[in-house]
Enzyme design. Sequence first.
Site, PDB file in Angstrom:
ATOM      1  N   ASP A 213      35.340  41.232  40.549  1.00 25.07           N
ATOM      2  CA  ASP A 213      36.172  41.920  39.577  1.00 25.07           C
ATOM      3  C   ASP A 213      35.537  43.243  39.145  1.00 25.07           C
ATOM      4  O   ASP A 213      34.324  43.291  38.880  1.00 25.07           O
ATOM      5  CB  ASP A 213      36.317  40.997  38.352  1.00 25.07           C
ATOM      6  CG  ASP A 213      37.350  41.494  37.364  1.00 25.07           C
ATOM      7  OD1 ASP A 213      38.538  41.550  37.729  1.00 25.07           O
ATOM      8  OD2 ASP A 213      36.978  41.832  36.221  1.00 25.07           O
ATOM      9  N   GLU A 274      36.999  44.367  44.231  1.00 22.00           N
ATOM     10  CA  GLU A 274      38.102  45.031  43.547  1.00 22.00           C
ATOM     11  C   GLU A 274      37.522  46.327  43.008  1.00 22.00           C
ATOM     12  O   GLU A 274      36.825  46.335  41.992  1.00 22.00           O
ATOM     13  CB  GLU A 274      38.640  44.187  42.390  1.00 22.00           C
ATOM     14  CG  GLU A 274      39.884  44.813  41.786  1.00 22.00           C
ATOM     15  CD  GLU A 274      39.970  44.777  40.275  1.00 22.00           C
ATOM     16  OE1 GLU A 274      41.068  44.974  39.737  1.00 22.00           O
ATOM     17  OE2 GLU A 274      38.943  44.591  39.593  1.00 22.00           O
TER      18      GLU A 274
HETATM   19  C1  NOJ Z   1      40.770  43.190  37.016  1.00 25.11           C
HETATM   20  C2  NOJ Z   1      41.526  41.914  36.940  1.00 25.11           C
HETATM   21  O1  NOJ Z   1      42.305  41.766  38.114  1.00 25.11           O
HETATM   22  C3  NOJ Z   1      42.359  41.975  35.697  1.00 25.11           C
HETATM   23  O2  NOJ Z   1      43.267  40.916  35.611  1.00 25.11           O
HETATM   24  C4  NOJ Z   1      41.436  41.994  34.502  1.00 25.11           C
HETATM   25  O3  NOJ Z   1      42.211  42.158  33.334  1.00 25.11           O
HETATM   26  C5  NOJ Z   1      40.438  43.141  34.602  1.00 25.11           C
HETATM   27  N1  NOJ Z   1      39.855  43.255  35.901  1.00 25.11           N
HETATM   28  C6  NOJ Z   1      39.315  42.941  33.614  1.00 25.11           C
HETATM   29  O4  NOJ Z   1      38.524  41.861  33.995  1.00 25.11           O
END
Ligand code: NOJ
Length: 557
Positions: A213, A274
């Site tokens: 993440d 991500e």
């Molecule tokens: C990316 C995640 O996909 C999202 O759902 C989240 O709110 C943010 N990162 C913060 O962790």
Amino acid sequence: MTTRPVDRTAALDPNWWRQAVVYQIYPRSFADANGDGIGDLSGIISRIDYLAALGVDAVWLSPFYPSALADGGYDVDDYRDVDPKIGTLDQFDILVAGLHAVGIKMIIDIVPNHSSDRHAWFVEALAAEPGSAERDRYIFRDGRGPNGDQPPSDWESVFGGSAWQRVPAGQWYLHLFAPEQPDLNWSNNEVREDFLTTLRFWGDRGVDGFRIDVAHALTKDLPDELPSQDQLHADGAFAEGAHPIWDRDEVHEVYAGWRKVFNSYDPPLAAVAEAWVPAHRRVRYASPDGLGQAFNFDLLQALWDRDQFKKIIADNLELAGRSGASSTWVFSNHDVIRHATRFGLASDELDADSLLPVAGRDWLKDGGPADREDRALGLARARAATLLALALPGSAYLYQGEELGLPEVADIPADRRQDPTFFRTAGDQIGRDGCRVPLPWTSDGPTFGFGGSEAHLPQPAWFADFAADRQDGVLGSTLELYRRALELRHRLQGSEELEWVATEPDLLVFRRPGGWLSVTNFGSEPVQLPAGEVLLLSEPGPIGLLPGNATAWLQES
Ligand code: NOJ
């Protein structure tokens, strides 16, 4: 339902992820076995047969850790446990074993940029003095102004409002997301070591990989004199890799360390970043010395347009080649409006903030009146788009419910919304609840078979039309289309080459090794299909023709 035989050799293949179909489960909205309105691990266990029959290669499980759910579980209280609301570590083990038994790998979400404010470390930090070792695990600063009651800078959080929160009459801490998600300090060795322990903890429990993440935000370099919000966003204000927050070059030192952990397993653990960074910067995240793969969100931001699709595909195949990774393809996830709706919203440009066609924001805010959404068109294009992506080399990431053709739920009342974005922008950003509504498994029952008498987000009556049991065994249903496509893909998938085939302007045609041809008609008028045996059509049409907004797979002789 037929399930393809378990391929035992795939379990040992170090490259299993390169062309895997990965199915994202947002656990709280998948299946609720104990009937408390929140999906749970037992619910997922009860649906392993469904996943096997769908034919996915791996599951990506969004956060399942103990959490107050201030951000849908991305606010983690404890990285090495399961939220008692959704299960236990024993159930986690049963889930992994159950998936493995049917040949499905397990990827879990790791959230390293921030913990939750209920994490033991943050509780200790609050109890400790400024300047203490406990506070050093997070990013604390004194406030500005004579009483320190002004935030250290004017930075805004990603979810709206200030990115700083003051502790009672004391210092301020940084939270790039919600205040319940304090940012960890990645200059602190204890933080670094602890995440290595977390990775090993789950690796030892049998997971096959991780989705990282906000992978591009970990290492920050915050000077005493903080830049302003405008400076943070100004083009060219910082050299590439040297922005105080995002995408700093040092982050790759962290991932080089993680890679050593991944490679200590056989086969090595996989990981996907991500990282919302410019395309050319993705290469390092995806390098074999780093995480190994990075999400490309380009198709998720594309309009239904042949030239856009073609350029995105060509660019990403080239970038993937440069990093040594395979590309990723994704149209939907838990953060964006579902693609069956996106492609049915009249618009010819994207709203940069919401990643929606411009019509989408108003459509969502108004609760989704039908005149701006052509649901049939959206679904046809979504099916065509998915078929196209499933014919590409690389990994395809599917989001739960897209195999049912599920549209976005726009009409969620304000008092049932959960997304912090909605609250922190006073409703200006409607948030992401509409793609997180619990799945309809059956066309009747109080929660359409999700479980219990009331789901944690309200399901609209029209969910009945999309229920899995309505589509199971029904020729032409979206569920059967996905099943057939995954079965064929598994059979046809060979090496990772792709060859473009020149055609008329509305068509996108490419050939994979072995004469597997994918033809997508971005126009609205039917076109003649090229020669070959038709393997699969996203929409039925007269023999020899491909309808508009449709994809065909053919086998050339
Ligand atoms: C990316 C995640 O996909 C999202 O759902 C989240 O709110 C943010 N990162 C913060 O962790």
